[in-house]
Motif scaffolding. Structure first.
Motif: not given
Length: 355
Positions: A2-6, A15-16, A206-209
């Motif tokens: 998921d994208s993260i709003k910061a 891919e997003r 590593l992606d999840e971390l």
């Protein structure tokens, strides 16, 4: 992922990234696109990025030399002049593809050129993905003093494509991992414990971390964007780490350290100081040292180095009213900011590191 709003930015993954940058360009009516790279990202990352870009806008490539030594105002002047020569205007878009040097410097160039143009960061190193990608800190070094000149400004988008890590040297991967380990120490044992067996880390898990590290930093920065309190905890290990990094960068008799290599030393030193001043458990400090030194080479210091490193502490950005302020640990996940530390305790910490 998921994208993260910061804050005023959005972090997209894999891919997003390409769907969202193409939509952003299409909807924003930019006049021109300028892409900032160094020689490494020009070769290894730019071709893939351009292949996924869908636009008929004019694209200009600006290349600078890689390395922390080039993260200075002279390089900025060169990029500003190039933007002017290529007729960049206030509706131009700047895309920074690279590690922390590129995203820090490129962001600073963009938000000061013509009083600010839009920019997008594409971090290509592990360090820049988990650290420079969120928080809005831009800027350059002043001589060998780290990040003395800059502003807080958020990019339109941050695009994290972890496939760029496939070409990253192992030492650069270790450098980025140091910031993730720091996130564990300052946040809590749940994240920290995921790094207890570093041999099991692969690009697949590593992606999840990385995603979790970005969330950790996002949460801190959103609560304290201008580093008045909580955000200072992100500087754990950095007070001495930055001084060590600067000293090794400026001393011709020393081998330059990567940022993460210096911060690892700084975190071991800060853990020892935490034990001395805040009763942080001795066995935990030893465990931190043992874990770090199982993965990072020990840095050799000579007696002559210590006073010079301590002298550099006065340039740390967290200082105020003439005080050198440390971030220390009361427990894993619980920090105390603005701690004053006597030089004798710092010297004892170096002895603990060396033995």
């Amino acid at each position: 992922m998921d994208s993260i709003k910061a804050n005023d930015s959005i972090v997209h993954f894999n891919e997003r990234c390409y769907n969202n940058i193409n939509e952003h360009i299409k909807s924003s009516n930019f006049s021109k696109i300028f892409i900032l790279v160094d020689q490494n990202t020009h070769e290894h990352c730019l071709p893939k990025f351009l292949n996924r870009l869908e636009t008929d806008k004019i694209i200009e490539i600006i290349e600078i030399e890689s390395g922390e030594i080039n993260k200075n105002i002279d390089t900025c002047v060169g990029v500003w002049n190039t933007l002017s020569e290529l007729d960049a205007d206030r509706k131009s878009l700047m895309i920074n593809i690279g590690g922390g040097v590129i995203t820090d410097l490129g962001g600073f160039v963009a938000c000061t050129f013509k009083r600010g143009i839009s920019y997008v960061n594409v971090p290509t190193t592990l360090l820049s993905m988990v650290d420079a990608s969120v928080g809005g800190k831009t800027g350059v070094d002043l001589g060998h003093l780290k990040n003395q000149i800059g502003v807080i400004s958020n990019p339109d988008l941050v695009l994290i494509d972890t496939s760029f890590l496939d070409t990253l040297p192992k030492e650069q991967m270790r450098s980025g991992l140091a910031e993730m380990l720091k996130h564990g120490l300052i946040t809590g044992e749940s994240y920290w414990n995921k790094f207890q067996d570093l041999s099991k880390l692969t690009l697949d898990n590593l992606d999840e971390l990385i995603h979790e590290s970005v969330i950790i930093k996002r949460n801190v920065v959103e609560e304290d964007p201008f580093e008045n309190g909580l955000r200072k905890t992100l500087n754990f290990g950095h007070t001495l780490g930055h001084a060590i990094e600067s000293y090794f960068l400026s001393n011709e008799n020393k081998t330059t350290l990567l940022h993460g290599e210096a911060i690892v030393v700084g975190m071991i030193l800060a853990s020892y100081i935490s034990t001395e001043l805040l009763d942080f458990p001795k066995e935990t400090t030893q465990d931190i040292k043992d874990l770090f030194l199982s993965y990072y080479d020990k840095v050799n210091f000579q007696d002559i180095d210590y006073d010079a490193i301590i002298e550099l502490l006065k340039y740390d950005k967290k200082n105020n009213h003439g005080n050198i302020n440390f971030v220390l640990l009361e427990s894993i996940g619980t920090c105390k900011i603005d701690c004053l530390v006597d030089n004798i305790v710092i010297l004892d910490a170096f002895q603990f590191y060396a033995n």
